[in-house]
Write a protein that holds these residues in place. Structure first.
Motif, PDB file in Angstrom:
ATOM      1  N   ASP A   1       1.197  -1.149  -0.450  1.00  0.00           N
ATOM      2  CA  ASP A   1       0.089   0.055  -0.103  1.00  0.00           C
ATOM      3  C   ASP A   1       1.080   1.194  -0.132  1.00  0.00           C
ATOM      4  OD1 ASP A   1      -2.548  -1.004  -0.048  1.00  0.00           O
ATOM      5  OD2 ASP A   1      -2.716  -0.784   2.175  1.00  0.00           O
ATOM      6  N   ALA A   2       2.056   1.393   0.789  1.00  0.00           N
ATOM      7  CA  ALA A   2       2.439   2.647   0.529  1.00  0.00           C
ATOM      8  C   ALA A   2       3.055   2.697  -0.589  1.00  0.00           C
ATOM      9  CB  ALA A   2       3.977   2.214   2.342  1.00  0.00           C
ATOM     10  N   VAL A   3       3.753   1.758  -1.281  1.00  0.00           N
ATOM     11  CA  VAL A   3       4.229   1.848  -2.969  1.00  0.00           C
ATOM     12  C   VAL A   3       3.311   2.420  -3.856  1.00  0.00           C
ATOM     13  CG1 VAL A   3       5.001   0.615  -4.355  1.00  0.00           C
ATOM     14  CG2 VAL A   3       5.660   0.138  -2.311  1.00  0.00           C
ATOM     15  N   LEU A   4       1.876   2.162  -3.013  1.00  0.00           N
ATOM     16  CA  LEU A   4       1.240   2.215  -4.207  1.00  0.00           C
ATOM     17  C   LEU A   4       0.447   3.343  -3.939  1.00  0.00           C
ATOM     18  CD1 LEU A   4      -0.887   1.664  -6.245  1.00  0.00           C
ATOM     19  CD2 LEU A   4      -2.823   0.862  -4.591  1.00  0.00           C
ATOM     20  N   ARG A   5       0.375   3.844  -2.992  1.00  0.00           N
ATOM     21  CA  ARG A   5       0.462   5.406  -2.501  1.00  0.00           C
ATOM     22  C   ARG A   5       0.844   6.467  -3.355  1.00  0.00           C
ATOM     23  NH1 ARG A   5       2.295   6.229   3.211  1.00  0.00           N
ATOM     24  NH2 ARG A   5       4.453   6.511   2.307  1.00  0.00           N
ATOM     25  N   ASP A   6       2.396   6.630  -3.333  1.00  0.00           N
ATOM     26  CA  ASP A   6       3.576   7.065  -4.107  1.00  0.00           C
ATOM     27  C   ASP A   6       2.843   6.917  -4.765  1.00  0.00           C
ATOM     28  OD1 ASP A   6       4.489   7.353  -1.313  1.00  0.00           O
ATOM     29  OD2 ASP A   6       6.477   6.460  -0.771  1.00  0.00           O
ATOM     30  N   GLU A   7       3.148   5.558  -5.727  1.00  0.00           N
ATOM     31  CA  GLU A   7       3.138   4.826  -6.927  1.00  0.00           C
ATOM     32  C   GLU A   7       2.252   6.348  -7.962  1.00  0.00           C
ATOM     33  OE1 GLU A   7       5.670   5.261  -8.688  1.00  0.00           O
ATOM     34  OE2 GLU A   7       6.727   4.101  -7.679  1.00  0.00           O
ATOM     35  N   LEU A   8       0.594   5.963  -7.484  1.00  0.00           N
ATOM     36  CA  LEU A   8      -0.199   7.170  -6.992  1.00  0.00           C
ATOM     37  C   LEU A   8       0.081   8.479  -7.909  1.00  0.00           C
ATOM     38  CD1 LEU A   8      -3.307   4.829  -5.473  1.00  0.00           C
ATOM     39  CD2 LEU A   8      -3.324   5.281  -7.976  1.00  0.00           C
ATOM     40  N   GLY A   9       0.576   8.767  -6.699  1.00  0.00           N
ATOM     41  CA  GLY A   9       1.443  10.372  -6.597  1.00  0.00           C
ATOM     42  C   GLY A   9       2.084  10.882  -7.381  1.00  0.00           C
ATOM     43  N   ASP A  10       3.087  10.081  -7.903  1.00  0.00           N
ATOM     44  CA  ASP A  10       3.162  10.327  -8.975  1.00  0.00           C
ATOM     45  C   ASP A  10       2.834  10.048 -10.270  1.00  0.00           C
ATOM     46  OD1 ASP A  10       5.813  10.410  -7.773  1.00  0.00           O
ATOM     47  OD2 ASP A  10       6.406   8.156  -8.249  1.00  0.00           O
ATOM     48  N   LEU A  11       1.142   9.913 -10.604  1.00  0.00           N
ATOM     49  CA  LEU A  11       0.492   9.315 -11.654  1.00  0.00           C
ATOM     50  C   LEU A  11      -0.106  10.354 -11.857  1.00  0.00           C
ATOM     51  CD1 LEU A  11      -0.480   8.133 -13.806  1.00  0.00           C
ATOM     52  CD2 LEU A  11      -2.249   6.969 -12.991  1.00  0.00           C
ATOM     53  N   PHE A  12      -0.302  10.523 -10.309  1.00  0.00           N
ATOM     54  CA  PHE A  12      -1.209  12.213 -10.499  1.00  0.00           C
ATOM     55  C   PHE A  12      -0.487  13.174 -10.807  1.00  0.00           C
ATOM     56  CE2 PHE A  12      -3.279  15.433  -7.057  1.00  0.00           C
ATOM     57  CZ  PHE A  12      -4.482  16.041  -8.175  1.00  0.00           C
ATOM     58  N   LEU A  13       0.812  13.122 -10.211  1.00  0.00           N
ATOM     59  CA  LEU A  13       1.976  14.548 -10.599  1.00  0.00           C
ATOM     60  C   LEU A  13       1.386  14.928 -12.370  1.00  0.00           C
ATOM     61  CD1 LEU A  13       3.968  16.324 -10.333  1.00  0.00           C
ATOM     62  CD2 LEU A  13       5.429  14.303 -10.733  1.00  0.00           C
ATOM     63  N   GLN A  14       1.616  13.841 -12.936  1.00  0.00           N
ATOM     64  CA  GLN A  14       1.129  13.788 -14.143  1.00  0.00           C
ATOM     65  C   GLN A  14       0.095  14.460 -15.202  1.00  0.00           C
ATOM     66  OE1 GLN A  14       3.971  13.309 -16.231  1.00  0.00           O
ATOM     67  NE2 GLN A  14       4.991  13.234 -14.745  1.00  0.00           N
ATOM     68  N   VAL A  15      -0.615  14.013 -14.038  1.00  0.00           N
ATOM     69  CA  VAL A  15      -2.325  14.971 -14.072  1.00  0.00           C
ATOM     70  C   VAL A  15      -2.193  15.883 -14.259  1.00  0.00           C
ATOM     71  CG1 VAL A  15      -4.801  14.741 -13.509  1.00  0.00           C
ATOM     72  CG2 VAL A  15      -3.581  12.630 -13.854  1.00  0.00           C
ATOM     73  N   LEU A  16      -1.647  16.714 -13.005  1.00  0.00           N
ATOM     74  CA  LEU A  16      -1.410  18.253 -12.462  1.00  0.00           C
ATOM     75  C   LEU A  16      -0.437  18.827 -13.456  1.00  0.00           C
ATOM     76  CD1 LEU A  16      -0.890  17.380  -8.952  1.00  0.00           C
ATOM     77  CD2 LEU A  16      -3.128  18.414 -10.413  1.00  0.00           C
ATOM     78  N   PHE A  17       0.045  18.164 -14.221  1.00  0.00           N
ATOM     79  CA  PHE A  17       1.030  18.949 -14.879  1.00  0.00           C
ATOM     80  C   PHE A  17       0.958  19.244 -16.155  1.00  0.00           C
ATOM     81  CE2 PHE A  17       6.564  18.201 -14.975  1.00  0.00           C
ATOM     82  CZ  PHE A  17       6.508  19.332 -15.093  1.00  0.00           C
ATOM     83  N   HIS A  18       0.398  18.050 -16.671  1.00  0.00           N
ATOM     84  CA  HIS A  18      -0.919  17.973 -18.114  1.00  0.00           C
ATOM     85  C   HIS A  18      -1.567  19.722 -18.047  1.00  0.00           C
ATOM     86  CE1 HIS A  18       1.041  15.344 -20.610  1.00  0.00           C
ATOM     87  NE2 HIS A  18       1.188  14.511 -20.048  1.00  0.00           N
ATOM     88  N   SER A  19      -2.167  19.973 -16.856  1.00  0.00           N
ATOM     89  CA  SER A  19      -3.576  19.912 -16.284  1.00  0.00           C
ATOM     90  C   SER A  19      -3.083  22.353 -16.287  1.00  0.00           C
ATOM     91  CB  SER A  19      -4.165  20.049 -15.119  1.00  0.00           C
ATOM     92  OG  SER A  19      -4.886  18.617 -15.261  1.00  0.00           O
ATOM     93  N   VAL A  20      -2.216  21.600 -15.952  1.00  0.00           N
ATOM     94  CA  VAL A  20      -1.091  23.256 -15.947  1.00  0.00           C
ATOM     95  C   VAL A  20      -0.846  24.276 -16.946  1.00  0.00           C
ATOM     96  CG1 VAL A  20       0.327  24.684 -14.073  1.00  0.00           C
ATOM     97  CG2 VAL A  20      -0.505  22.913 -13.637  1.00  0.00           C
ATOM     98  N   VAL A  21      -0.140  22.961 -17.131  1.00  0.00           N
ATOM     99  CA  VAL A  21       1.023  23.016 -19.077  1.00  0.00           C
ATOM    100  C   VAL A  21      -0.966  23.897 -19.987  1.00  0.00           C
ATOM    101  CG1 VAL A  21       1.502  22.232 -20.767  1.00  0.00           C
ATOM    102  CG2 VAL A  21       2.414  21.799 -19.635  1.00  0.00           C
ATOM    103  N   ALA A  22      -1.932  23.355 -20.267  1.00  0.00           N
ATOM    104  CA  ALA A  22      -3.575  23.044 -20.754  1.00  0.00           C
ATOM    105  C   ALA A  22      -3.757  24.459 -20.108  1.00  0.00           C
ATOM    106  CB  ALA A  22      -4.020  21.977 -20.641  1.00  0.00           C
ATOM    107  N   GLU A  23      -3.516  24.902 -18.387  1.00  0.00           N
ATOM    108  CA  GLU A  23      -4.447  26.435 -18.322  1.00  0.00           C
ATOM    109  C   GLU A  23      -3.453  27.725 -18.303  1.00  0.00           C
ATOM    110  OE1 GLU A  23      -5.443  26.913 -13.933  1.00  0.00           O
ATOM    111  OE2 GLU A  23      -3.470  26.972 -14.419  1.00  0.00           O
TER     112      GLU A  23
ATOM    113  N   MET B   1      -8.118  22.647 -14.435  1.00  0.00           N
ATOM    114  CA  MET B   1      -7.945  21.222 -13.240  1.00  0.00           C
ATOM    115  C   MET B   1      -9.191  20.905 -13.520  1.00  0.00           C
ATOM    116  SD  MET B   1      -6.184  18.778 -12.035  1.00  0.00           S
ATOM    117  CE  MET B   1      -6.814  17.206 -11.476  1.00  0.00           C
ATOM    118  N   GLN B   2      -9.687  22.360 -13.611  1.00  0.00           N
ATOM    119  CA  GLN B   2     -11.445  22.314 -12.717  1.00  0.00           C
ATOM    120  C   GLN B   2     -12.451  21.578 -13.418  1.00  0.00           C
ATOM    121  OE1 GLN B   2     -12.619  26.231 -11.598  1.00  0.00           O
ATOM    122  NE2 GLN B   2     -12.780  25.189  -9.247  1.00  0.00           N
TER     123      GLN B   2
END
Length: 270
Positions: free
Chosen positions: A66-88, A95-96
């Motif tokens: 679970d600890a590894v999954l938590r951190d890897e989901l965070g890394d994947l979420f970073l990519q979602v945030l990154f693309h959203s902010v670039v598009a913004e 993001m909204q």
């Protein structure tokens, strides 16, 4: 900031302090403003990291940590945030808007929960809305073959082109096995027509994927499980042979089979 920031395999044992999604979005905007590496990234330059992080999340799920999954989901979420902010920053969407599109899609996918109360096949709804020119319209070009076969069959099933139950694909698997067998000489094992054999083996694999789908199994996950089992058993074979002072690669096939049977017996006993 380096590319390690976009694709990090480091995990934190301690539970991180609680943060909100707004905090994460604010951090991403700050990195774009103040970090030299983050500032110059584009949708295109980030593509390799998105693919890598998705695979790392998949690996974490397979590990069951679970600890590894938590951190890897965070890394994947970073990519979602990154693309959203670039598009913004481009004035395309934010993001909204991403969240709004997600909610709208989920509502549309579940009309029995958020609409008229009638449950429908998602694939049939999608086909009616999308007006695809081909069955594979919208499927990623790099989708692995087993997954592509499953999705193509899902889409065909969405418009009614499907077996009523698992008996049809089971019979088809047996039929395809016989067609493969007809191209292999029963006396020598020689292939009589290599091109035809490749085509028939493809048909067999496709039929097996269909059988998986109709029985609620994903072919890719089933194969991953068997791959892992084979690796585990082979390693045990090597260990047993080494304990006998032997090297597996120097043994005859019959001797190797002896160790293979011993591994399976050990598993059954365990």
């Amino acid at each position: 900031m380096s590319d390690d920031h976009a694709s990090s395999s480091d995990t934190t044992a301690a539970t991180p302090a609680p943060r909100s999604l707004d905090d994460a979005l604010a951090l991403m905007r700050d990195l774009r403003a103040r970090c030299e590496w983050d500032r110059v990234q584009t949708h295109a330059s980030l593509r390799p990291y998105l693919i890598e992080e998705a695979h790392e999340v998949d690996d974490a799920i397979a590990q069951g940590d679970d600890a590894v999954l938590r951190d890897e989901l965070g890394d994947l979420f970073l990519q979602v945030l990154f693309h959203s902010v670039v598009a913004e920053e481009r004035g395309a969407f934010g993001m909204q808007d991403v969240a709004g599109a997600l909610i709208a899609k989920m509502h549309a996918r579940h009309p029995h929960l958020y609409g008229d109360g009638v449950k429908r096949s998602w694939e049939s709804m999608k086909a009616a809305k999308a007006k695809r020119s081909t069955l594979e319209d919208g499927l990623p070009a790099g989708l692995p073959s087993l997954h592509r076969a499953h999705r193509l069959q899902d889409r065909a099933a969405g418009v009614g082109f499907d077996w009523p139950d698992a008996l049809g694909p089971l019979a088809k698997v047996r039929e395809e096995v016989e067609e493969v067998a007809s191209l292999i000489d029963p006396a020598t094992g020689a292939v009589t027509n290599q091109d035809a054999l490749e085509a028939e083996l493809g048909d067999l694999l496709f039929a097996v994927v269909n059988l998986c789908r109709k029985t609620g199994v994903h072919g890719a996950l089933a194969l991953d499980r068997t791959n892992a089992k084979f690796v585990r058993r082979y390693a045990t074979m090597e260990r047993l042979a080494q304990a006998d002072g032997k090297t597996l690669s120097t043994l005859t096939l019959d001797e190797q089979d002896h160790y293979w049977d011993a591994v399976k017996a050990e598993e059954r006993a365990g």
